[in-house]
Design an enzyme around this catalytic site. Structure first.
Site, PDB file in Angstrom:
ATOM      1  CB  SER A   7      -0.899   0.008   1.238  1.00  0.00           C
ATOM      2  OG  SER A   7      -1.550   1.253   1.365  1.00  0.00           O
ATOM      3  CG  HIS A  32      -3.723  -2.209  -1.617  1.00  0.00           C
ATOM      4  ND1 HIS A  32      -4.577  -3.274  -1.808  1.00  0.00           N
ATOM      5  CD2 HIS A  32      -4.415  -1.315  -0.872  1.00  0.00           C
ATOM      6  CE1 HIS A  32      -5.716  -3.046  -1.209  1.00  0.00           C
ATOM      7  NE2 HIS A  32      -5.648  -1.861  -0.625  1.00  0.00           N
ATOM      8  CG  ASP A  34      -5.871   1.804   0.488  1.00  0.00           C
ATOM      9  OD1 ASP A  34      -6.626   0.854   0.217  1.00  0.00           O
ATOM     10  OD2 ASP A  34      -4.862   1.689   1.203  1.00  0.00           O
ATOM     11  CG  MET A  36      -9.528   6.206   1.421  1.00  0.00           C
ATOM     12  SD  MET A  36      -8.841   6.356   3.082  1.00  0.00           S
ATOM     13  CE  MET A  36      -7.654   5.004   3.077  1.00  0.00           C
ATOM     14  CG  HIS A  65      -9.490  -0.964  -1.189  1.00  0.00           C
ATOM     15  ND1 HIS A  65      -9.038  -1.006   0.108  1.00  0.00           N
ATOM     16  CD2 HIS A  65     -10.832  -1.172  -1.122  1.00  0.00           C
ATOM     17  CE1 HIS A  65     -10.045  -1.228   0.923  1.00  0.00           C
ATOM     18  NE2 HIS A  65     -11.143  -1.324   0.196  1.00  0.00           N
ATOM     19  CG  MET A  67     -11.789   1.902   1.015  1.00  0.00           C
ATOM     20  SD  MET A  67     -10.715   2.031   2.463  1.00  0.00           S
ATOM     21  CE  MET A  67      -9.134   2.156   1.633  1.00  0.00           C
ATOM     22  CG  MET A 136     -11.495  -3.425   4.619  1.00  0.00           C
ATOM     23  SD  MET A 136      -9.907  -2.886   3.927  1.00  0.00           S
ATOM     24  CE  MET A 136      -9.305  -1.770   5.206  1.00  0.00           C
ATOM     25  CG  ASP A 174      -5.755  -2.986   3.274  1.00  0.00           C
ATOM     26  OD1 ASP A 174      -4.758  -2.656   3.940  1.00  0.00           O
ATOM     27  OD2 ASP A 174      -6.349  -2.205   2.508  1.00  0.00           O
TER      28      ASP A 174
END
Length: 214
Positions: A7, A32, A34, A36, A65, A67, A136, A174
């Site tokens: 990540s 990875h 993220d 958001m 990912h 979110m 998660m 994760d």
């Protein structure tokens, strides 16, 4: 052998290319990323421009990912800038079947993520439609949190369901992953460990990757 995704949430973003080259040298399997939105989770991170920049720097597959609320709006965008895996949250989708199909139509592997308190039972009807399930192991939103032990039960359930129904989805975890928690997750059925600050802050990153893979 266990696969490792790194990540970049805790990485030095002012030296992103240097960080990506370090990840390549360490022989990670995925990067990875993220995404958001400040709504689904109380934090804002990256957008498609960062994904595009990372894609230009490396051939390592990008595990993106999402979110975010209503992820269907952004599937085409993130697919077009280089996502290889696009993972959406069960809790953020009203029409999950359509979202997973949309991801496939845009050439990405569909992933399905659940929060620590979401039961596997709630997603079982979708598990034949995904390439990856992301459990998660912390509450999504911020890096550096402590691993939630109770999530191991979900991993065992996902692994048993996969075996009993002859499915081939990968199981990823994760949040709070290190050598100790990573081993617990692998023993419970995880195939992919998404690692953040434990890797980023390590003095010997290559050693960390090898320890986790083995």
């Amino acid at each position: 052998m266990t696969e490792i995704g790194i990540s970049i949430l805790s990485s030095d973003l002012l030296n992103l290319e240097k960080e990506i080259k370090s990840i390549e040298k360490s022989k990670a399997d995925y990067i990875h990323i993220d995404i958001m939105d400040g709504h689904f989770v109380p934090n804002l991170t990256f957008g498609p421009d960062i994904v595009a920049q990372v894609k230009r720097m490396t051939k390592i597959p990008l595990d993106v990912h999402l979110m975010i609320d209503n992820p269907a709006r952004y599937i085409e965008t993130f697919a077009s800038v280089g996502a290889d895996i696009l993972t959406v949250h069960y809790e953020a989708c009203n029409q999950l079947d359509e979202v997973l199909s949309l991801i496939r139509r845009h050439g990405c592997k569909p992933g399905l993520a659940i929060k620590p308190t979401t039961s596997v039972e709630s997603i079982k009807k979708y598990l034949d439609k995904v390439s990856l399930v992301l459990q998660m192991t912390v509450e999504p939103g911020f890096g550096g949190q402590a691993f939630i032990e109770a999530t191991l039960e979900n991993l065992q359930t996902l692994d048993l369901h996969r075996t009993h129904h002859h499915l081939s989805y990968m199981i990823e975890v994760d949040g709070g992953i290190n050598k100790v928690t990573g081993k617990k997750c692998v023993n419970a059925g995880a195939d992919v460990l998404a690692v953040g600050s434990y890797y980023i802050n390590a003095l010997n990153r290559e050693k960390i990757i090898q320890e986790l893979k083995n």
